[in-house]
Structures are given as structure tokens and as C-alpha cells.
Design a protein around this motif. Structure first.
Motif, PDB file in Angstrom:
ATOM      1  N   UNK B   1       0.831  -1.273   0.072  1.00  0.00           N
ATOM      2  CA  UNK B   1       0.074   0.017  -0.034  1.00  0.00           C
ATOM      3  C   UNK B   1       1.061   1.358   0.138  1.00  0.00           C
ATOM      4  N   UNK B   2       0.416   2.330  -0.557  1.00  0.00           N
ATOM      5  CA  UNK B   2       1.238   3.604  -0.735  1.00  0.00           C
ATOM      6  C   UNK B   2       1.098   4.125   0.547  1.00  0.00           C
ATOM      7  N   UNK B   3       2.517   5.066   0.705  1.00  0.00           N
ATOM      8  CA  UNK B   3       2.463   5.679   1.809  1.00  0.00           C
ATOM      9  C   UNK B   3       1.306   6.511   2.242  1.00  0.00           C
ATOM     10  N   UNK B   4       1.077   7.443   1.198  1.00  0.00           N
ATOM     11  CA  UNK B   4      -0.089   8.509   1.325  1.00  0.00           C
ATOM     12  C   UNK B   4      -0.846   8.302   0.006  1.00  0.00           C
ATOM     13  N   UNK B   5      -2.159   8.207   0.515  1.00  0.00           N
ATOM     14  CA  UNK B   5      -3.390   7.898  -0.791  1.00  0.00           C
ATOM     15  C   UNK B   5      -4.383   9.031  -0.292  1.00  0.00           C
ATOM     16  N   UNK B   6      -4.507   9.681  -1.538  1.00  0.00           N
ATOM     17  CA  UNK B   6      -5.637  10.830  -1.574  1.00  0.00           C
ATOM     18  C   UNK B   6      -6.839  10.192  -2.524  1.00  0.00           C
ATOM     19  N   UNK B   7      -8.039   9.917  -2.109  1.00  0.00           N
ATOM     20  CA  UNK B   7      -9.066   9.462  -2.909  1.00  0.00           C
ATOM     21  C   UNK B   7     -10.089  10.400  -3.033  1.00  0.00           C
ATOM     22  N   UNK B   8     -10.332  10.814  -4.257  1.00  0.00           N
ATOM     23  CA  UNK B   8     -11.578  11.775  -4.556  1.00  0.00           C
ATOM     24  C   UNK B   8     -11.320  12.854  -3.682  1.00  0.00           C
ATOM     25  N   UNK B   9     -10.419  13.681  -3.210  1.00  0.00           N
ATOM     26  CA  UNK B   9     -10.501  14.571  -2.126  1.00  0.00           C
ATOM     27  C   UNK B   9     -10.960  15.744  -2.738  1.00  0.00           C
ATOM     28  N   UNK B  10     -11.938  16.376  -2.056  1.00  0.00           N
ATOM     29  CA  UNK B  10     -12.609  17.674  -2.114  1.00  0.00           C
ATOM     30  C   UNK B  10     -12.226  18.681  -1.134  1.00  0.00           C
ATOM     31  N   UNK B  11     -11.821  20.087  -1.235  1.00  0.00           N
ATOM     32  CA  UNK B  11     -11.982  20.784  -0.127  1.00  0.00           C
ATOM     33  C   UNK B  11     -12.517  22.262  -0.522  1.00  0.00           C
ATOM     34  N   UNK B  12     -13.590  22.528   0.107  1.00  0.00           N
ATOM     35  CA  UNK B  12     -14.149  23.890   0.010  1.00  0.00           C
ATOM     36  C   UNK B  12     -13.979  24.465   1.120  1.00  0.00           C
ATOM     37  N   UNK B  13     -13.694  25.971   0.938  1.00  0.00           N
ATOM     38  CA  UNK B  13     -13.738  26.738   1.888  1.00  0.00           C
ATOM     39  C   UNK B  13     -14.947  27.807   1.929  1.00  0.00           C
ATOM     40  N   UNK B  14     -15.343  28.057   3.087  1.00  0.00           N
ATOM     41  CA  UNK B  14     -16.359  29.277   3.101  1.00  0.00           C
ATOM     42  C   UNK B  14     -15.670  30.481   2.677  1.00  0.00           C
ATOM     43  N   UNK B  15     -16.038  31.555   1.767  1.00  0.00           N
ATOM     44  CA  UNK B  15     -15.874  32.756   1.719  1.00  0.00           C
ATOM     45  C   UNK B  15     -16.768  33.744   1.854  1.00  0.00           C
ATOM     46  N   UNK B  16     -17.138  34.273   2.790  1.00  0.00           N
ATOM     47  CA  UNK B  16     -18.385  35.134   3.127  1.00  0.00           C
ATOM     48  C   UNK B  16     -19.598  34.301   2.867  1.00  0.00           C
ATOM     49  N   UNK B  17     -20.319  34.720   1.954  1.00  0.00           N
ATOM     50  CA  UNK B  17     -21.579  33.940   1.511  1.00  0.00           C
ATOM     51  C   UNK B  17     -21.266  33.052   0.390  1.00  0.00           C
ATOM     52  N   UNK B  18     -19.920  32.911   0.037  1.00  0.00           N
ATOM     53  CA  UNK B  18     -19.699  31.955  -1.207  1.00  0.00           C
ATOM     54  C   UNK B  18     -18.897  30.988  -0.618  1.00  0.00           C
ATOM     55  N   UNK B  19     -18.377  29.970  -1.567  1.00  0.00           N
ATOM     56  CA  UNK B  19     -17.722  28.813  -1.281  1.00  0.00           C
ATOM     57  C   UNK B  19     -16.637  28.914  -2.428  1.00  0.00           C
ATOM     58  N   UNK B  20     -15.322  28.401  -1.865  1.00  0.00           N
ATOM     59  CA  UNK B  20     -14.444  28.359  -2.968  1.00  0.00           C
ATOM     60  C   UNK B  20     -14.055  26.926  -2.837  1.00  0.00           C
ATOM     61  N   UNK B  21     -13.750  26.225  -3.792  1.00  0.00           N
ATOM     62  CA  UNK B  21     -13.391  25.135  -4.034  1.00  0.00           C
ATOM     63  C   UNK B  21     -11.820  25.011  -4.256  1.00  0.00           C
ATOM     64  N   UNK B  22     -10.989  24.755  -3.304  1.00  0.00           N
ATOM     65  CA  UNK B  22      -9.744  24.801  -3.297  1.00  0.00           C
ATOM     66  C   UNK B  22      -8.796  23.394  -3.915  1.00  0.00           C
TER      67      UNK B  22
END
Lengths: 407, 225
Positions: B1-22
Motif C-alpha cells: 500500500x502507498x504511504x499516502x493515498x488521496x481518494x477523490x479529495x475535495x476541499x471547499x472553504x467558505x468565503x463570506x456567503x460564497x464557497x471556494x473549491x480549493x
């Protein structure tokens, strides 16, 4: 590790730390001094009320202190002598009292005549220290009198002058005799200075036709603030016809003053430390805000929120302890100076009589453990409380937010 | 198995009333011993990815596996433990603790791990020797040059022998000569010690030294070479 970090963090901004420490030291030192002077004032008042006249305890016939009836007299017996032998009792004085008219040439004035044994009276009251003219009564004095300055002025007498005292004797006759003024005292309490005359006990016993009789025994103890408990303890060993009252029963207003002192002290401590605490809180918040990124890094490296909180609390605890120690040293030094030297204000102020005691025109401190412990412990508590808020804030930070600019 | 594995990772930050998909539906696998760089322009999601891999942040969706353990939704207490034991950080601005000496800074994570004083001093002195920091143990960070501070930061990151070392723009505050030296040093540590390095950078020098370059654009994987 946390302790070392905390210690070094304290000194990373020396100027701010020294300023904060100064505020802590000055506030606690001045508070210790203020409480010491406050206690000194209270001690003076209590001493003036008890050591100029009443003593800490008074043994007398039941009801005598309410009406000062001449016929409520008694004589010393074995049981009373046994009570007076207790270790806490540092002195006692047998007294006979009479009220009558004093006159000298064309002047006359009512007065309270207290028949005493000079050597005994000096162990209870300090009137001999308040003499402003002449000398105190001696053991072999047969008709001497020491009187208050106000009374002496009213009668226009000086040491060496003669006085006539007229009063009713116990056998119904009118007793009158000559007294020779030996000395004049001034206590600052007009109640005593305007009316009180000390005469030899035997002289008054003879005048009142009450041989071997006394009206009261004034007692001095080494525990004035514990006098009520001592009275309770001694009461059971006294004859039924007698009662023993502590100064608080003789001077209820003074007892209220003493009782309210503890409350007043806490109010003063609270007000001062609220102000100091806000200052400390502001400083600690600043110190934590400045280190937001650094604290974020520490958390990113694996430092737990509890450790962050402990580290900042340690910083405040160290600061508080340093402030406490230095403040106590400075406060004790100032209090010692005020206890040994003091400040005489008699040139600008006159004595004030309040609640049966006299506030003397001087600043004089006494050193009591509570006056040092209360400000010190409160300073530490205030420091810890002031440190807890920023420490808690720091511990709740998200490392990624704290170091957003860093990673 | 890999040391690090990211599977379909999504990170969304709230920015005021909007959202930013980082980071958007991002998957990646990193093996132990890699010397990789997450490359891309500002705002492409490099730092967010590094934060997620470093257990400093958690994904809105998806899974992150580190050394056989899902960490994307772990509790805060676990994240602190993982950062302490599994991850070494090298920050762009060094971020050494100013009140500690160079050696104490390098020993810091070992102190948190309660490693004995003798053992941690030995380990740090060995690293200092390897990193060319001999004789600077007792200096405060303010008495060190930028390059020296960054090397102390590397020593700190490596001292506890973590599973992975994350470096965010490690050369951003250094001149080209110091950057070259530092990269050569990290390369050597990677080869000799087998340490896994993941960088985020848009510096061509860093990218040229990496064995693997993962390019990002607007939170998406653009290329993986």
C-alpha cells in the motif's frame, strides 16, 4: 520543557514584562501597605477604646455597666484571683467609680472619679503615656489626682493645685475631700479628657465609705480580638453575682467597626485587583496575539492544546509568583517603615473619636499575616484568571488558521 | 500500500456567503522514499493539499490515507498525534521558535515525544553534522542566516524520523545559491536516509530537482510526471 519555554517566553519582551511586573509589584505592595495602615488605624482605635479606659474585659457586678449604680460593688475573692491568673491575661486593675462635682476656686465641673491602684492600672491602660504635664500617681500617694486636659482647662488647674470633690457616699452622707493635682493627660478623646480623674483607690473607698470594695476589674489580655471567647471561657469560674464583658459588649459600635473591617478589606482588594487584572489581561492577550503564528507552528509540530494552555498559564503563574514575591517584599519593607517610623500628622489633623475609639492623627502600620497573604494570593489568582482567557483562546486555535501565512 | 493515498479529495472553504473549491475530486498516491513536488501557480491548491496531507486540515469530501490509516476524518486528538509522530514540516518562513537555540529547536518534536535528553541530543548533533550546522547548536535563530535557519528547520523536521516530510515553498526565502545547496542536501537525505519528501513549489529549481512532479491547476490534477 513547558516550564523552560514559559520562562523564556516571559523574557522575550523584557520591557513589556518589566512593565507588567511593575504594575503587579506596585499594586500588591501598595495594597499591603494600605491594609497595614488600615489595620494600624483600627488597632489605634481599638487600643484607644480599650487601653485608655475599658480594658479588653471587665468584671463587675451583674448590671453595673448598664447603670453604674454605686451600690453594685464587690470585693476580690479566691475565684476572681484564679481567673486573673490565666496565661492570656497580661494585666488587671481594680477600680472604684464615683460621679460628682469637682471645683477649684470659682470654677467647677462634673467629673468621673476612678479610684485605682497605680501599679495595677498601668498594666491595663496607657494613660501614664498620655501625660502632658506633671506626673502619674505613685503607690504611696494618698490624695493625688491625675485628670484630663479638657477638665483641667475648665477648672483652670495645673499640677500642684488643689481640687475639691463632692459626691454622695454609700452611707447616705455627702462626701467631700481635697485632691492634689499631680498630672494632666491628653488622650485625644474628649470623652475622657473632659471628665476623667484618676485618684488612689483607698482615698475613694474612704470617701464613699466602701472599704475594700470595688466596682469593676478591668482586664488586659494578649488576644484583644479574641476577647469575646476568653470572656465566655472565664465566665463559668466567676461567682454568680458577677459578670464578665468583653470590649465588644462594652463598645458594640467598635465591634461593628472591627467586623466591617474584613469586608472593607476585601472590597479594597477587589477594586484594586479588578483594575490590575484588566491590565494584566490586556498584556497577556497582546503577548498571545503576537505569537499566534508561533503557537500554530507549535501545534503543527504536535504540541497538544492542553500543553499550549499549560505553557501560557505557566507564563502567567511565573509572572504572578514573581509579582507576588517582589510585591510582598516591597510591601513588607514599606509597612515596616510605617510601623517603626510612621508619619505624624498632628500638625495638620486632630484626633477623631468614632465608635468609642480614637483615630489618631498619624499614619502607622501594623504587620498582620492576613494583610500580606490576602493581596499576595489574590494577585496570583488574578494573574491566573487573566492568563486563562488568552491561554484558552490559544488552545482552541486551529493550527492551519494560525499559520495560514506560513504553510 | 502507498504511504499516502488521496481518494477523490475535495476541499471547499467558505468565503463570506460564497464557497471556494480549493481542491476538487483529487486523487494521488505517494510511495515511501519519493522526492515529489506539487507544482502549480498561486491558488492552484498546492498549499491546501499539503495541509490535508499534513493533517493540519481535513477534506470536505473524500479520503486521505497515511501509512495505512484513514486520517481525513480522524479526531483532533489523533491528528495531533499523527503530526507529532508521522509528519515533519518545513515552513517557508522557517518558523523556528525564537526563544530556543538551534539545537533545542531541532530537538523540539523529540522533547514532545519524551525522548531522553542524551538520545535526542545525539540524534540532533548527527543531523547538524550532516546538514553542515556544526558549532551552531547554541545559537538563537536570530543569530543564524536564512539558509542556516532553513537547515535547522530541516533538522527539526527529520529529527523524529517521520514517515513524510512536507515542505512548503522551502526555497522561497533563500537566494539561488542557498536554494541549490538546500535542495542538494534534501536530495542526499532522501537518497541516504530514505526520507520521503513532498514539496509545494512553483520554483523551477525545486521542480528540476524532484523525481516526480505533480502539476495542479485550479484544484485539479493537471499532470503527474
Amino acid at each position: 520543557m513547558l516550564y523552560q519555554l514559559a520562562l523564556r517566553n516571559i523574557w522575550r519582551n523584557r520591557r513589556r514584562t518589566l512593565l507588567t511586573l511593575s504594575a503587579m509589584i506596585i499594586s500588591s505592595a501598595l495594597l499591603i501597605l494600605a491594609l497595614g495602615i488600615f489595620s494600624g488605624m483600627l488597632r489605634d482605635m481599638l487600643a484607644s477604646a480599650t487601653e485608655q479606659y475599658y480594658g479588653h474585659l471587665v468584671i463587675s457586678a451583674k448590671g453595673y455597666q448598664d447603670d453604674r449604680d454605686m451600690f453594685r460593688h464587690f470585693s476580690m475573692d479566691k475565684s476572681i484571683e484564679n481567673v486573673l491568673k490565666q496565661d492570656e491575661i497580661t494585666g488587671y486593675s481594680q477600680r472604684l467609680r464615683s460621679f460628682g462635682l469637682l471645683s477649684h476656686q470659682q470654677n467647677s465641673s462634673p467629673g468621673e472619679i476612678l479610684g485605682i491602684l497605680p501599679s495595677q492600672e498601668q498594666t491595663v491602660t496607657g494613660l501614664q503615656d498620655s501625660l502632658i504635664d506633671g506626673h502619674y500617681l505613685t503607690a504611696d500617694d494618698s490624695n493625688g489626682a491625675v485628670l484630663g486636659s479638657g477638665l483641667a482647662q475648665r477648672l483652670n488647674v495645673v499640677p500642684g493645685d488643689q481640687l475639691v470633690f463632692v459626691t454622695q457616699a454609700a452611707d447616705g452622707s455627702i462626701g467631700n475631700d481635697l485632691l492634689l493635682v499631680r498630672g494632666i493627660f491628653s488622650t485625644g478623646d474628649i470623652g475622657y479628657d473632659n471628665t476623667l480623674v484618676l485618684v488612689p483607690l483607698a482615698w475613694l473607698q474612704q470617701l464613699l465609705v466602701l472599704p475594700g470594695q470595688i466596682h469593676e476589674i478591668a482586664v488586659k489580655t494578649d488576644q484583644p480580638l479574641n476577647a469575646a471567647a476568653l470572656a465566655e471561657q472565664y465566665r463559668v469560674n466567676l461567682p454568680d453575682a458577677l459578670e464578665i464583658l468583653d470590649w465588644g459588649e462594652m463598645l458594640p459600635q467598635m465591634r461593628e467597626v472591627v467586623a466591617s473591617y474584613a469586608v472593607s478589606r476585601m472590597i479594597i482588594v477587589t477594586i484594586l485587583y479588578l483594575a490590575t487584572g484588566l491590565g494584566i489581561l490586556n498584556t497577556f492577550f497582546m503577548a498571545v496575539m503576537e505569537r499566534t503564528r508561533e503557537l500554530g507552528v507549535l501545534m503543527a509540530l504536535g504540541m497538544r492544546p492542553g500543553q499550549i494552555r499549560t505553557m501560557i498559564m505557566l507564563e502567567t503563574a511565573i509572572m504572578g509568583s514573581l509579582g507576588l514575591l517582589c510585591g510582598a517584599v516591597v510591601g513588607i519593607a514599606l509597612s515596616l517603615y510605617m510601623a517603626l517610623v510612621g508619619v505624624d500628622l498632628s500638625g495638620t489633623l486632630t484626633p477623631i473619636t468614632y465608635a468609642g475609639g480614637t483615630i489618631l492623627p498619624r499614619l502607622h502600620a501594623v504587620i498582620e499575616p492576613a494583610n500580606i497573604l490576602i493581596p499576595s494570593v489574590c494577585l496570583l489568582i488574578v494573574s491566573l484568571l487573566a492568563g486563562f482567557l488568552p491561554a484558552n483562546r490559544a488552545a482552541k486555535m486551529q493550527p492551519v488558521v494560525a499559520i495560514r501565512d506560513a504553510i | 500500500m502507498a504511504l499516502i493515498e488521496l481518494k477523490s479529495v475535495t476541499k471547499i472553504y467558505p468565503l463570506g456567503s460564497q464557497e471556494v473549491v480549493a481542491v476538487d475530486d483529487f486523487s494521488l498516491s505517494i510511495e515511501a522514499g519519493e522526492f515529489s513536488v506539487l507544482a502549480g501557480p498561486s491558488g492552484s491548491g498546492k498549499t491546501t493539499l499539503l495541509n490535508l496531507i499534513g493533517c493540519l486540515d481535513q477534506p470536505t469530501r473524500g479520503e486521505i490515507w497515511l501509512d495505512g490509516r484513514e486520517v481525513g476524518h480522524a479526531k483532533q486528538k489523533t491528528l495531533f498525534e499523527l503530526r507529532l509522530r508521522k509528519i515533519g514540516f518545513i515552513f517557508q518562513a522557517y518558523n523556528l521558535i525564537p526563544v530556543l537555540t538551534a539545537a533545542e529547536n531541532a530537538e523540539f518534536t523529540l522533547m514532545l515525544q519524551r525522548v531522553g535528553k542524551k538520545q535526542r541530543r545525539e540524534r540532533v548533533l548527527r543531523l547538524f553534522s550532516l546538514l553542515g550546522l556544526d558549532g551552531l547548536e547554541h545559537r538563537k535563530p536570530s543569530d543564524l542566516s536564512g539558509g542556516q535557519q532553513q537547515r535547522v528547520a530541516i533538522a527539526r523536521a527529520m529529527a523524529s524520523e517521520p514517515a513524510v516530510i512536507l515542505a512548503d515553498e522551502p526555497t522561497a526565502s533563500l537566494d539561488s545559491h542557498a536554494s541549490e545547496e538546500l535542495l542538494a542536501l534534501m536530495q542526499r537525505l532522501n537518497q541516504e536516509q530514505g526520507a520521503t519528501f513532498i514539496f509545494s513549489s512553483h520554483d523551477p529549481l525545486v521542480i528540476s530537482h524532484a523525481k516526480r512532479v505533480v502539476r495542479l491547476q485550479d484544484g485539479h490534477l493537471e499532470s503527474d510526471q
